[in-house]
Structure formats: structure tokens, C-alpha cells
Design an enzyme around this catalytic site. Sequence first.
Site, mmCIF file in Angstrom:
data_model
loop_
_atom_site.group_PDB
_atom_site.id
_atom_site.type_symbol
_atom_site.label_atom_id
_atom_site.label_comp_id
_atom_site.label_asym_id
_atom_site.label_seq_id
_atom_site.Cartn_x
_atom_site.Cartn_y
_atom_site.Cartn_z
ATOM 1 N N ASP A 77 -8.024 4.403 -6.281
ATOM 2 C CA ASP A 77 -6.863 5.203 -5.878
ATOM 3 C C ASP A 77 -7.230 6.623 -5.415
ATOM 4 O OD1 ASP A 77 -6.188 2.997 -7.545
ATOM 5 O OD2 ASP A 77 -4.195 3.809 -7.891
ATOM 6 N N ASN B 132 -1.769 7.052 -3.906
ATOM 7 C CA ASN B 132 -1.585 8.414 -4.415
ATOM 8 C C ASN B 132 -2.080 9.470 -3.444
ATOM 9 O OD1 ASN B 132 -2.747 6.680 -7.124
ATOM 10 N ND2 ASN B 132 -0.739 7.633 -7.259
ATOM 11 N N ASN C 233 2.286 0.564 -6.891
ATOM 12 C CA ASN C 233 3.658 0.870 -7.278
ATOM 13 C C ASN C 233 4.203 2.159 -6.647
ATOM 14 O OD1 ASN C 233 1.553 1.777 -9.156
ATOM 15 N ND2 ASN C 233 3.215 2.811 -10.224
ATOM 16 N N HIS C 234 3.316 3.029 -6.156
ATOM 17 C CA HIS C 234 3.791 4.260 -5.509
ATOM 18 C C HIS C 234 4.005 4.089 -4.003
ATOM 19 C CE1 HIS C 234 3.541 6.827 -9.008
ATOM 20 N NE2 HIS C 234 2.341 6.363 -9.287
HETATM 21 FE FE LIG Z 1 -2.646 4.984 -8.540
HETATM 22 FE FE LIG Z 2 -0.333 2.630 -9.465
#
Ligand SMILES: [Fe+2]
Ligand SMILES: [Fe+2]
Lengths: 260, 260, 260, 260
Positions: free
Chosen positions: D9, D41, D68-69
Site C-alpha cells: 500500500d 492510500n 477498501n479505500h
Molecule cells: Fe491500505
Molecule cells: Fe485497506
Amino acid sequence: MIRIMMIGDVFGRSGRRALKDNVVELVREHKIDLVLANGENAAGGNGITRENAREIFDAGVDVITMGNHVWNKKEIINYLDKEERIIRPQNYPPGTPGMGFGLFKTKNNDVVGVVNMSGRIFMPELDCPFRCADQVIPLLREKTSIIIMDFHAEATSEKAAMAYYLDGRLSAICGTHTHVQTADERILEGGTAFITDIGMTGPRDSVIGVKKELVIRKFITQMPQKFEAATGLYQFNAVVIDIQQETGQAVAIKRIQNFE
Amino acid sequence: MIRIMMIGDVFGRSGRRALKDNVVELVREHKIDLVLANGENAAGGNGITRENAREIFDAGVDVITMGNHVWNKKEIINYLDKEERIIRPQNYPPGTPGMGFGLFKTKNNDVVGVVNMSGRIFMPELDCPFRCADQVIPLLREKTSIIIMDFHAEATSEKAAMAYYLDGRLSAICGTHTHVQTADERILEGGTAFITDIGMTGPRDSVIGVKKELVIRKFITQMPQKFEAATGLYQFNAVVIDIQQETGQAVAIKRIQNFE
Amino acid sequence: MIRIMMIGDVFGRSGRRALKDNVVELVREHKIDLVLANGENAAGGNGITRENAREIFDAGVDVITMGNHVWNKKEIINYLDKEERIIRPQNYPPGTPGMGFGLFKTKNNDVVGVVNMSGRIFMPELDCPFRCADQVIPLLREKTSIIIMDFHAEATSEKAAMAYYLDGRLSAICGTHTHVQTADERILEGGTAFITDIGMTGPRDSVIGVKKELVIRKFITQMPQKFEAATGLYQFNAVVIDIQQETGQAVAIKRIQNFE
Amino acid sequence: MIRIMMIGDVFGRSGRRALKDNVVELVREHKIDLVLANGENAAGGNGITRENAREIFDAGVDVITMGNHVWNKKEIINYLDKEERIIRPQNYPPGTPGMGFGLFKTKNNDVVGVVNMSGRIFMPELDCPFRCADQVIPLLREKTSIIIMDFHAEATSEKAAMAYYLDGRLSAICGTHTHVQTADERILEGGTAFITDIGMTGPRDSVIGVKKELVIRKFITQMPQKFEAATGLYQFNAVVIDIQQETGQAVAIKRIQNFE
Ligand SMILES: [Fe+2]
Ligand SMILES: [Fe+2]
Ligand SMILES: [Fe+2]
Ligand SMILES: [Fe+2]
Ligand SMILES: [Fe+2]
Ligand SMILES: [Fe+2]
Ligand SMILES: [Fe+2]
Ligand SMILES: [Fe+2]
């Protein structure tokens, strides 16, 4: 005898209008001595502003309790320490702005203790509400035998467990947070009135206050939606509790549902 | 007009006794055409056995729906495929034992479609109940316009969202799982009857069916407790729904609470 | 300088065998002064028995820490109060059997404080681990500057936050619970050694210790599975930490992974 | 042999700088054929903008996966349908913007299938990732034997279960989301490379990317905090996987950690 009305989560503009239309009238009609309302959703569903609080007090509410949405509007953080008539869940960590309980006088100078508490099941990680109640109730009992708790919690099991745990130690435990009134109001053996949830005072044609299309879209798409308070006709959800002053025991609890 | 009774989660011995005491009588008195009951807690609070199911059918129930406790008693796994009168949530993965919906005949040979569905908020990770409903309802509508859903879910928002999502596509959506009857029964605009939760049919003096001391101890100590069904006097929680046969639209939904 | 080895969650028979094969040898080779092991999964993955504990101590472990599985084997409840070398998370409610911290002597009579703490994110509802640490660390510091915490938690954010929060106040914070060793061991600015998770000492060919077929079936079917510990070749997961006695500051943290 | 680098990430400005400093150099040095990076992110910790994506591609990344973001920055919703080099978890509901998998060409014209998937334990309510993988992998295998999955999930058990479930059906499953690199990289029996989490590429002195003071304050006060990406020196977390082109089997997986 003392008669207290407790109003379920006031949601947005529609909920605030419901207060204006109903509280004064109900107080007069039912000779209510003190009015509590959960105000965590007053500001468009998200927290409460100073202006919202003023409006709610002006409508005839004496004490505002809160819940998990308490901090949504930043301005409340400072305001809480100045306005004793608004309380937030007592089981926030020590040092949290505001208070979680208070003593309030009725028109007849009777003193009523009010505690706000939050559940922990499917909720934020606060201190144990059971032990927290063990601490705060004796403080209030030194001053009055009439004590009401707004137990802001999701799980029916946690609410019922708390009610039985505290039965006989306070006058009433009324649940809030689910925004749906339950039909299980009763007086427990020890004299404590209990209802799992008082319900919501706000837009009726909605998903617990929010515009229904937005919530449905959220569930269907799993994509974030900016939730907005529904508008339109309101429902007014409350309970009225009769309490013996000497013993602090409840003798009656009655649900109220008014519709616009 | 067709009249259907749907009974909230039958909990343990006390809940089964409540069925024996109430169902036949209510069916006669109210001229009920079909009786559904959620049976996920029939076996001492945990699942259902073949013997429990027999007892429930003998008491006058026509169809048993289930929920997250469906698999607690292992014997049900095989039994489900043989007993079409028991259905489990439809949104379990394909290949799961049993069925999630069925067509059932009333005494007058009217056909009623029944769907069992589980929510996902604070619940097991099942398939999307909204899309699952989109799939199953048309299948049932080919055979009948009278369709009832037991939506077994925790969150009030998910239940209300489902009700509005399906409004006009089925006759009634009744929530189960929280074991507390809600006071929000109504007919939505499209003709679908809705209640957030029917409640529980089981031991009244309990924490949602379980011995209250055990649940309180669990919350206080955070140590595991072997939960046991409470005994003693029961409550009987149900709703009765009136549906127009031609349109499948509900015209009335009425809550029932009987106490031992 | 003092050297401490801390072993990740010992899982079942395979994990206990790993201790026998590795601990004494590692202690000799690396001149380790004290050996800690997380024992919450010692009994076939679920809790610990008295017999398991004896076996673990016999293998060369000095102190056993626990976690969310601490109460799985009932017999431990009484045993904990008698056996000071086993500690459970300190942030269980006051009155919980056993202790959450202890002082332990090395072969050279150095005193080491050990604290066991549980996270709250995706974990049981215990007391705030941050405030709990604020209370217990000063108690230990009165006796020694060498303090180790087993922070048994799920979320990486909670573990890292705790490490930074306590940096400089204790010698090491080692995470457990996820059963997977992380590669982020380091010494923070204030001299506190930190690793997000030490990992698991148990069956390598498994899903975090459990027979992989059972866990896969659980995820696929969403039906309950009786989980069994996997058997077969083990992995041994630990960290070795070097600490300056006078200051209590860590100067090195090294990961260990041995395989059968 | 084909060599693929997958980067954990990418978090905020610091993470994007890490890409510029490291990717081209690593690609040259290690003769890497394709570079993937999780970009959920990229935008200050919250989602990704078009500009961020351009920056990441310019730094040498060939494919961006999400998690999820994914929807945090609204502009991505339209952009996803135009930019095939960004994929989001495949187990979002049908009809979701963008794609969850794709085929990408290396410099040598080898075709690599990439799938992005989300876990469901402690994560949003998406479709079953196991069944979703069963559907998508055969589609990719029609075109290539080299398939990589970014399994964006919280629970170590879900990640390990997926790895064993798919072992032999794809070349590699690399976890993301926890922002902490795990030390369990290995080749499973069937030839699938696996690591529970690749870690985070972003600010080292932080709580999983966020300013540590803010996260600590959140845990201590339980009041909402506006999270901001930490600044300062970065860490670069990745894995490099060697895959046999004919079989699609992995022969090596190596962790990379570079520090500013
Ligand atoms: Fe993340
Ligand atoms: Fe995540
Ligand atoms: Fe609310
Ligand atoms: Fe709330
Ligand atoms: Fe139930
Ligand atoms: Fe249930
Ligand atoms: Fe463990
Ligand atoms: Fe654990």
C-alpha cells in the site's frame, strides 16, 4: 408522584419540528414534570450544534442526552463544558469534555438524576457500562432517589442485561440508538421501568432518519454514500414514566407515538 | 383475503410451550390461514432438532424459518433436505443444505411463497440479501402473488432498507433475530406490510431468552459463560397480516403479545 | 546486558514439540536469560491445561502469557491463582482470576517485569489497554527498569499506537495473536523494542494452526466447523531482545524462525 | 522465467516519493518484468486521484490495485472505467465501476493476469472472495498461466485459507491492507507464492501511515480525529516473485524493504 417524558433520538429538521409541535402540548396535557430527549442526531442526523440545542430547549426539553454521534459537530466539544443540560455517555474515558450525568430540578423542585451511558456491543470501545453504572448511581442516590438512564446501545442483549443488573437501583432505563421503538416497555420486579428502545423522533418515511434511496444504494453498491436526513412528515417517539418520589420506583411506563 | 400469522423466534422449552398454548386457539379465533414461526432457537436457544420441529408442527405451525443459529444442532443438516417445511436463509452459498424459500398451501388451497433471508450487518458473511431477494422473488411470483419474507437481521437500518427496497414486490417483510418486538408495524406505500422485529416467543424473565444471571456475568467478567435457556413464564410474540389474494398487497398488520 | 526470548503463540501438540526441540538449545546458544511464551493456544489451539503448562515450563519457558483464548479450558480458572508464572491480559475487569503482570527473576537474579495486555479492535470488550498500561507500568518500574509487554491484539494500528505511546517507558512491546510473524522489528526512538507480531509456534502447514481444510470449508460454506489443530511439521517463531539493565532500554531485537 | 514486483500500500506523499526513488532502480537492478502497486492510500492515505495515479505510473508502476479505500476520492469513480491499469477488488457487486482483474503485457510481451480481491472478515460486506476467485481465475487462465492476486484483507486466517484454496491455480497471492510486512513468504506445495502482507510503502515514523499522535489520541479519547498522513522518511515494502512462464508456477518469492 413525578412524571418524566423521555424522547427518542431527535433526527434533523423534521425531528426538531416534531418537538415544537408536541412537547409543550404533551407536557400540559399529561402534567409532565421533566422532559429528556436524546439529541445525538439533531444536526441533520449527525451530532448537535449549539443552535440545535437552543431550539430543542426552547421547544420544552429540559435535558439532552447523547450517544455515539456526540462529537460529530466539532463546536459541541467546547459547548458541552458550559451547558450542563447536555450530557454525553458517562463511560467515555475520564477527561472527556462534558459530563455523563447530572441533577436536574423539576418545576416542583424535585431533583432527578439523569445518566447517559453507551453500550459496547457493535459500538465504540468505551469503558464497561456496567461498572460505570455501579460508580455513578450511588453518587446520584446521595442526592435523589429518582434516577433515569438513557442507555444508548445497539444489542438487545446488552440493554436487557443492564436493565436486570440495575433493577431496583434506579427508576428507569430507556434504550436509544436503534431509532425503532420497541413494544416491550414494562416495570421490572425491583421497580425499574425498562424499554429496549424509545425509537426516533424524525422523518417517518426514511431508513432510521436517512433518505431511504441513499441507504439502499449503500447496501446494494457497498460504495460510500453521503447520507442526508430525510425530510417530510415526522414521527414523534417517546415514553412517559411515573415514579414514586419517596422510593424512586416506577409505577408506570407508557409509549407515545405521534405522527404528523 | 388471506390471513397469515408469523411468530417470532421460538426460544427453548418455554417457547415451545407457548406455541402449544396459543397457536391453535389464535388460528381458530382469528381465522388464520397459515402459520409461520422462526425456529432457530427452539432447542434450548441453540438451533432446532427434528423432535423440536415435530413439536412445533404439531402445535399448529405450518412453516418454520431459521436464522444464524440454523446449524447449531448438527442433525438438522440432513433433516433440512427432507423436510420442506423448514427453510433457512436463502443467502447462504449455493450448495448449502436445505432451501431458503418454498411454496406452501393454506387450508383453502391458496399458495403462499415464503422466503427466509439473513442480514449481513453484525451477522455472518453471507451473500447480498438485496440481490438475493431480486433473484428469488420473481421465482415465487410466477406461482403466487402472496409472498412473505422473514428477514433475520440485527441492524434496524438494514431491515428498513430491505423493506423499502422490496415494497410492492411482496406482501410482507417481518424482521426477526433481536428477540424484542418493535412497535413500528405498518403498511408501506406499495402495499408491503413491515415490522422491524416480531420479537421472541419464549421465557419472559430472561435476557432475550437466556438466563439473565449468565448474560450479566458474561458482560461483567468478559469470561465465557455456558448460556442456558431461562425457564418460567413465557411471552408469545407474533404478527397477523391480512393480504388481498389478487394483488398480494397487505391491508393490515397487527402485533400480538400474549403472556403466560 | 540482559537477553530475553519471547515465543509466539504455542499452538497444540506441534507447538509444544517445537518448544522441546528448540528452547533449551537456543537458550544455551544465545545465552538467553529469560524465556517467555504465549500459551493461549497450547491445548489443541484452545486455551491451556495445567498439564500443557507443566510441559511448557519443562521445555524451558519461564513465563507464559495468554490472550483471548485464556478461558477456553475451564480448569485454568482456578489454576491461574496458584501459578504465578502464567499471566493473562491485565485489562480484564478487576476481580478476574489470575494476574496480568508479574516480576520474574533470571538466572543471574535480574528482575524482569512482564505485562500481558489485550487489544480491543476486533477483540473482546476489555478495559482500555492504554490507560491500563499507564497504571501497571509504574508499579513494575518501582521494582525494575526491564519491562516486557505481550500485546495480544489483532489490528496493526492498535499495536503500533501502543508501541509509540509507551516508547521509552518499557523495554519491549511484542505483539501476538495473528499467528503470523511480521518483519517490522525495530528499536523505537525512546529505546523500546517493537514487533507487530512474533508469529506462531505450531503446525506450519495449516491456517494459523488449524487444519486448513476445516478453515477453508468454514469460509466457503459459512457453516460452523469444529476446528482441529493441524499436525505435522512445526515452525518455531520467536524474538530475542537485548536490554541494557541500568536503563531498561533495548539495544537489539532479532527475529527467529526455526522449522522442523 | 518472468519476474514480478508487487509493492505494498502506497501511502501519501511519502509513499509516492518512495516509488520515484526506488522502482526504476529496482526494475533495472533485478530485471523486473512487471510492477504492481497497491494504491488505495495514495492520496494522503485516503483513496487515489487521477493525478496520484499518473505519478505512480510515471514512477514505473505498470498496474495499480486497490482495496477498501478505493472510493475515498470521488473522481476515481469515473476514471476507473477509462483507466484499465487500475483495478479494484473484483468481489464488489456486479455493476460496480471499473474492473477487478486485467491482463497486462510485460516488456517481453508476456501476458500476466492480475486479480484484486477483498477479504470479508472485519471488512466491508462484499461477495464471497473464494467463489469470486473460482469464477475469475479460469477466465484469466484462458489467456495466460501467469496470474497474481492482491488479496486485500485484514484477517491472517482468511488470507492463509485463500492461499491454500487457490494453491496451484495461480502464480502468487500477496496480501495487502495491514500495512505491516509479514515474514512468512513462501512457495506452497502447488507452486503458488504466498505472503500474508507485503506491508506499506509510506512514512515510516507513523501508525500504519497516519501521524502517530492522531491515532494515539483516537485510541485514548475515543473521540473522532481527522487523520493526516505522516510525513518524513519513507519505507519501501515490496516482494519480488519469479515465475516459470510455461507452468505459471512460482519458484521464488523475496521480500524487499528499503528505507530512506
Ligand atoms: Fe491500505
Ligand atoms: Fe485497506
Ligand atoms: Fe441515534
Ligand atoms: Fe446512536
Ligand atoms: Fe433468534
Ligand atoms: Fe438470530
Ligand atoms: Fe493465538
Ligand atoms: Fe489470540
